[in-house]
Design a protein around this motif. Structure first.
Motif, PDB file in Angstrom:
ATOM      1  N   ARG A  92       0.975  -1.096  -0.108  1.00 20.77           N
ATOM      2  CA  ARG A  92      -0.102   0.041   0.111  1.00 20.77           C
ATOM      3  C   ARG A  92       0.832   1.190   0.056  1.00 20.77           C
ATOM      4  O   ARG A  92       0.603   2.222  -0.637  1.00 20.77           O
ATOM      5  CB  ARG A  92      -0.929  -0.047   1.371  1.00 20.77           C
ATOM      6  N   VAL A  93       2.024   1.281   0.916  1.00 23.93           N
ATOM      7  CA  VAL A  93       2.822   2.451   0.919  1.00 23.93           C
ATOM      8  C   VAL A  93       3.607   2.474  -0.289  1.00 23.93           C
ATOM      9  O   VAL A  93       3.902   3.845  -0.549  1.00 23.93           O
ATOM     10  CB  VAL A  93       3.767   2.382   2.334  1.00 23.93           C
ATOM     11  N   PHE A  94       4.056   1.413  -0.978  1.00 25.18           N
ATOM     12  CA  PHE A  94       4.762   1.642  -2.093  1.00 25.18           C
ATOM     13  C   PHE A  94       3.907   2.116  -3.317  1.00 25.18           C
ATOM     14  O   PHE A  94       4.383   3.220  -3.825  1.00 25.18           O
ATOM     15  CB  PHE A  94       5.235   0.320  -2.519  1.00 25.18           C
ATOM     16  N   HIS A  95       2.680   1.966  -3.395  1.00 25.60           N
ATOM     17  CA  HIS A  95       1.824   2.344  -4.397  1.00 25.60           C
ATOM     18  C   HIS A  95       1.449   3.994  -4.105  1.00 25.60           C
ATOM     19  O   HIS A  95       1.423   4.532  -4.887  1.00 25.60           O
ATOM     20  CB  HIS A  95       0.737   1.785  -4.294  1.00 25.60           C
ATOM     21  N   LEU A  96       1.555   4.252  -2.729  1.00 27.45           N
ATOM     22  CA  LEU A  96       1.367   5.846  -2.348  1.00 27.45           C
ATOM     23  C   LEU A  96       2.459   6.574  -2.800  1.00 27.45           C
ATOM     24  O   LEU A  96       2.350   7.635  -3.264  1.00 27.45           O
ATOM     25  CB  LEU A  96       0.972   5.621  -0.777  1.00 27.45           C
ATOM     26  N   GLY A  97       3.492   6.072  -2.406  1.00 27.63           N
ATOM     27  CA  GLY A  97       5.007   6.752  -2.786  1.00 27.63           C
ATOM     28  C   GLY A  97       5.086   6.887  -4.386  1.00 27.63           C
ATOM     29  O   GLY A  97       5.335   7.850  -4.802  1.00 27.63           O
ATOM     30  N   LEU A  98       4.636   5.861  -4.984  1.00 24.23           N
ATOM     31  CA  LEU A  98       4.788   5.846  -6.539  1.00 24.23           C
ATOM     32  C   LEU A  98       3.815   6.766  -6.969  1.00 24.23           C
ATOM     33  O   LEU A  98       4.233   7.663  -8.097  1.00 24.23           O
ATOM     34  CB  LEU A  98       4.548   4.253  -7.106  1.00 24.23           C
ATOM     35  N   ALA A  99       2.714   6.921  -6.449  1.00 27.56           N
ATOM     36  CA  ALA A  99       1.668   7.940  -7.064  1.00 27.56           C
ATOM     37  C   ALA A  99       2.131   9.204  -6.899  1.00 27.56           C
ATOM     38  O   ALA A  99       2.053  10.199  -7.582  1.00 27.56           O
ATOM     39  CB  ALA A  99       0.323   7.619  -6.198  1.00 27.56           C
ATOM     40  N   ARG A 184      12.275  19.775 -19.499  1.00 29.75           N
ATOM     41  CA  ARG A 184      10.974  19.346 -19.012  1.00 29.75           C
ATOM     42  C   ARG A 184      11.121  17.605 -19.082  1.00 29.75           C
ATOM     43  O   ARG A 184      10.571  16.980 -18.119  1.00 29.75           O
ATOM     44  CB  ARG A 184       9.893  20.036 -19.335  1.00 29.75           C
ATOM     45  N   THR A 185      11.578  17.208 -20.289  1.00 31.59           N
ATOM     46  CA  THR A 185      11.475  15.827 -20.428  1.00 31.59           C
ATOM     47  C   THR A 185      12.063  14.867 -19.395  1.00 31.59           C
ATOM     48  O   THR A 185      11.917  13.855 -19.220  1.00 31.59           O
ATOM     49  CB  THR A 185      12.138  15.423 -21.772  1.00 31.59           C
ATOM     50  N   VAL A 186      13.127  15.661 -18.713  1.00 30.75           N
ATOM     51  CA  VAL A 186      13.853  14.620 -17.786  1.00 30.75           C
ATOM     52  C   VAL A 186      12.735  14.273 -16.569  1.00 30.75           C
ATOM     53  O   VAL A 186      13.071  13.428 -15.611  1.00 30.75           O
ATOM     54  CB  VAL A 186      15.224  15.324 -17.124  1.00 30.75           C
ATOM     55  N   PHE A 187      11.896  14.972 -16.402  1.00 30.07           N
ATOM     56  CA  PHE A 187      10.844  14.712 -15.353  1.00 30.07           C
ATOM     57  C   PHE A 187       9.701  13.979 -16.065  1.00 30.07           C
ATOM     58  O   PHE A 187       9.132  13.294 -15.479  1.00 30.07           O
ATOM     59  CB  PHE A 187      10.413  16.184 -14.556  1.00 30.07           C
ATOM     60  N   LEU A 188       9.218  14.455 -17.022  1.00 29.33           N
ATOM     61  CA  LEU A 188       7.949  13.887 -17.679  1.00 29.33           C
ATOM     62  C   LEU A 188       8.145  12.510 -18.036  1.00 29.33           C
ATOM     63  O   LEU A 188       7.346  11.617 -18.031  1.00 29.33           O
ATOM     64  CB  LEU A 188       7.680  14.622 -18.982  1.00 29.33           C
ATOM     65  N   VAL A 189       9.354  11.985 -18.150  1.00 30.34           N
ATOM     66  CA  VAL A 189       9.734  10.642 -18.560  1.00 30.34           C
ATOM     67  C   VAL A 189       9.019   9.511 -17.535  1.00 30.34           C
ATOM     68  O   VAL A 189       8.963   8.615 -17.896  1.00 30.34           O
ATOM     69  CB  VAL A 189      11.180  10.732 -19.044  1.00 30.34           C
ATOM     70  N   ASN A 190       9.208  10.201 -16.299  1.00 30.25           N
ATOM     71  CA  ASN A 190       8.609   9.349 -15.001  1.00 30.25           C
ATOM     72  C   ASN A 190       7.257   8.959 -15.466  1.00 30.25           C
ATOM     73  O   ASN A 190       6.688   7.993 -14.706  1.00 30.25           O
ATOM     74  CB  ASN A 190       9.074  10.047 -14.015  1.00 30.25           C
ATOM     75  N   VAL A 191       6.328   9.905 -15.915  1.00 28.08           N
ATOM     76  CA  VAL A 191       4.844   9.817 -15.716  1.00 28.08           C
ATOM     77  C   VAL A 191       4.369   8.516 -16.548  1.00 28.08           C
ATOM     78  O   VAL A 191       3.625   7.785 -15.776  1.00 28.08           O
ATOM     79  CB  VAL A 191       4.288  11.155 -16.340  1.00 28.08           C
ATOM     80  N   PRO A 192       4.709   8.048 -17.851  1.00 25.45           N
ATOM     81  CA  PRO A 192       4.000   6.849 -18.182  1.00 25.45           C
ATOM     82  C   PRO A 192       4.624   5.605 -17.741  1.00 25.45           C
ATOM     83  O   PRO A 192       3.930   4.588 -17.376  1.00 25.45           O
ATOM     84  CB  PRO A 192       4.729   7.019 -19.826  1.00 25.45           C
ATOM     85  N   LEU A 193       5.961   5.663 -17.196  1.00 18.21           N
ATOM     86  CA  LEU A 193       6.246   4.678 -16.354  1.00 18.21           C
ATOM     87  C   LEU A 193       5.667   4.691 -14.877  1.00 18.21           C
ATOM     88  O   LEU A 193       5.313   3.277 -14.603  1.00 18.21           O
ATOM     89  CB  LEU A 193       8.217   4.933 -16.148  1.00 18.21           C
ATOM     90  N   GLY A 194       5.350   5.631 -14.592  1.00 16.84           N
ATOM     91  CA  GLY A 194       4.890   5.519 -13.074  1.00 16.84           C
ATOM     92  C   GLY A 194       3.374   4.946 -13.246  1.00 16.84           C
ATOM     93  O   GLY A 194       2.879   4.255 -12.408  1.00 16.84           O
ATOM     94  N   LEU A 198       1.561   1.756 -11.370  1.00 18.05           N
ATOM     95  CA  LEU A 198       0.612   1.678 -10.758  1.00 18.05           C
ATOM     96  C   LEU A 198      -0.474   0.867 -11.195  1.00 18.05           C
ATOM     97  O   LEU A 198      -1.264   0.190 -10.275  1.00 18.05           O
ATOM     98  CB  LEU A 198      -0.069   3.152 -10.556  1.00 18.05           C
ATOM     99  N   ALA A 199      -0.624   0.606 -12.529  1.00 14.22           N
ATOM    100  CA  ALA A 199      -1.596  -0.153 -13.102  1.00 14.22           C
ATOM    101  C   ALA A 199      -1.255  -1.628 -12.821  1.00 14.22           C
ATOM    102  O   ALA A 199      -2.075  -2.423 -12.541  1.00 14.22           O
ATOM    103  CB  ALA A 199      -1.652   0.080 -14.270  1.00 14.22           C
ATOM    104  N   ALA A 200       0.095  -2.048 -12.855  1.00 14.06           N
ATOM    105  CA  ALA A 200       0.304  -3.395 -12.683  1.00 14.06           C
ATOM    106  C   ALA A 200       0.527  -3.916 -11.327  1.00 14.06           C
ATOM    107  O   ALA A 200       0.420  -4.998 -10.918  1.00 14.06           O
ATOM    108  CB  ALA A 200       1.935  -3.706 -13.357  1.00 14.06           C
ATOM    109  N   GLY A 201       0.661  -2.751 -10.190  1.00 10.85           N
ATOM    110  CA  GLY A 201       1.170  -3.360  -9.062  1.00 10.85           C
ATOM    111  C   GLY A 201       0.058  -4.132  -8.255  1.00 10.85           C
ATOM    112  O   GLY A 201       0.512  -5.236  -7.417  1.00 10.85           O
ATOM    113  N   PRO A 202      -1.177  -3.828  -8.308  1.00 11.46           N
ATOM    114  CA  PRO A 202      -2.128  -4.651  -7.516  1.00 11.46           C
ATOM    115  C   PRO A 202      -2.082  -5.737  -7.986  1.00 11.46           C
ATOM    116  O   PRO A 202      -2.575  -6.860  -7.130  1.00 11.46           O
ATOM    117  CB  PRO A 202      -3.448  -3.680  -7.938  1.00 11.46           C
TER     118      PRO A 202
END
Length: 473
Positions: A92-99, A184-194, A198-202
């Motif tokens: 649960r906390v892993f998913h919270l931190g990832l979000a 800005r891409t150095v930060f935005l690259v994390n969004v699709p991976l995150g 989040l979709a696969a974790g549960p």
């Protein structure tokens, strides 16, 4: 996790199993990709600073806080993140931190001003501090035996390699200037991976409900947080600001809070609570010595990466991408050792750590003589990677005697020590390098003294490792 009876296993912890199949592989891949993003963002912004300065008209102090804000929040909140995982469940906390990390990455990529970017970087570091401790705890509770050793080897390779890949990825993304987004891409690259994680974790991560015994230890948190903050802020910003008086006052205050924290934690334990850093964890056989080794390893590695990158881009006039690629053999060698050390005869394991640090010390000793570039730096970094590749053995030894229900506390403590080791290494050895480079006007001149300082740090790690080997027979 060492258990002799089934009844001693905490009810809230997932059953430790040998997961060598696809399910275990998916768990490791998901966890390590999340951890990789957290480590990646320590350095990925560095090569984007020139374009960021121009675009946002950022001041020097603003740029420092863009870089340091993430590290400060990460280091300050790691132990708290580990405890929250124990209380509310690691998944649960892993998913919270990832979000939080993913949303903060999006906000960083869209930040309109320097100070909004600084604020979002602090939030991003907080998300990473919630996410990363759960990775080691879930690996510790999910795997056992050789499977755990391989998982920790991969974890160590990701931890060290993410810093290097951050510089390479940052150079590639800024150079590509995708969609005209520039830095800005150095930060935005994390969004699709995150979003993907989040979709696969549960569906992938094992369930655990957490344990509410002992609470969060707010008194300890209220002392430890400012203590770590008072230590890290001057170490990160001190050199750039000329080591102002407030920095020395801050370091002294951090030292003064240490005995206060010890007294508070003893009081919490005496009242039947669960301290943030319990004496039970620190009394685990070999853990204090393992922590000392973990300071020397990441501390020397972080400062080697910092100083050598400046030299490669200074006197040797390499591009950021070229200098980053010079460290790839180091990461490959590190990962190779981490994944194969269990094939070494069991009787040699406890001495392998000392031998590895001695090899790293020998590599560091050649930093100065090879500063002219006559021998490829890739060879030097590979030797150092082979030496420091023994760090997974240290982690395995440290966790071997830690009770399973204390895995979260131990993992948060180890991550904090490793992070602080890098901060202290860069602040001390990095300052030595920068001072000599300024005085001598040549980074090659500075590399000689830096190499000997790095070798000294590695030799100290070897000495701690020898004592650890003798006490954990």
């Amino acid at each position: 996790m060492v258990m002799t009876e089934a009844t001693t296993r905490p009810r809230s912890a997932p059953r430790a199993e040998r997961r060598d199949g696809p399910a275990g592989g998916r768990i490791i891949a998901l966890l390590l990709l999340g951890h990789f993003m957290a480590i990646l963002d320590v350095n990925i912004v560095n090569v984007a600073l020139p374009t960021l300065r121009t675009d946002l008209r950022a001041s020097g102090s603003g740029l420092q806080l863009v870089v340091a804000g993430y590290v400060i929040a990460f280091a300050v909140l790691l132990i708290t993140g580990a405890r929250l995982g124990r209380l509310h469940g690691h998944r649960r906390v892993f998913h919270l931190g990832l979000a939080v990390f993913t949303l903060a990455s999006l906000a960083c990529g869209l930040a309109p001003t320097t100070w909004s970017l600084v604020a979002f970087r602090f939030l991003q570091g907080a998300g990473a501090a919630l996410m990363s401790p759960q990775v080691m705890s879930i690996l510790q509770q999910t795997f056992t035996g050789a499977a755990r050793g391989r998982a920790l080897g991969l974890y160590s390779a990701v931890t060290s390699g993410g810093v290097v890949v951050g510089q390479i990825a940052g150079g590639l993304l800024v150079s590509a200037d995708l969609f005209g987004a520039g830095w800005r891409t150095v930060f935005l690259v994390n969004v699709p991976l995150g979003v993907l994680l989040l979709a696969a974790g549960p569906r992938v991560l094992p369930r655990d409900e957490g344990r509410r015994d002992g609470g969060l230890d707010l008194p300890g948190l209220l002392v430890l947080t400012p203590a770590v903050l008072l230590l890290t802020v001057p170490l990160i910003l001190g050199h750039e600001l000329g080591w102002p008086v407030w920095g020395w006052v801050s370091l002294a205050a951090a030292g003064a809070l240490l005995p206060v924290f010890v007294a508070v934690e003893r009081g919490v334990a005496a009242r039947g609570g669960r301290p943030l850093i319990s004496g039970r964890v620190l009394r685990s056989p070999g853990l204090p010595l393992a922590l000392a080794v973990l300071v020397c390893g990441p501390g020397s590695w972080g400062s080697f990466l910092f100083t050598t990158t400046l030299h490669l881009q200074g006197d040797l006039e390499m591009t950021p991408l070229q200098s980053g690629l010079a460290f790839v053999p180091c990461v490959a060698a590190f990962g190779l050792v981490g994944l194969t050390w269990q094939r070494i005869p069991a009787g040699w394991h406890r001495w392998t750590v000392a031998a590895g640090f001695l090899l790293a010390a020998a590599g560091y000793a050649f930093v100065g003589p090879l500063a002219g570039g006559g021998v490829p730096y890739e060879l030097l970094t590979a030797v150092i990677g082979l030496g420091l590749g023994v760090l997974p053995i240290v982690m395995t030894a440290a966790l071997r005697h830690v009770p399973a229900d204390a895995a979260a506390d131990a993992s948060g403590l180890m991550l904090t020590v490793m992070q602080l080791g890098q901060v202290v290494g860069v602040a001390t050895i990095g300052t030595l390098f920068l001072t000599l480079a300024r005085d001598g006007g040549s980074t090659r001149h500075a590399e000689y003294a830096t190499g000997w300082a790095l070798a000294g740090a590695a030799l100290a790690g070897a000495a701690f490792a020898v004592v650890l080997a003798r006490r954990t027979r």
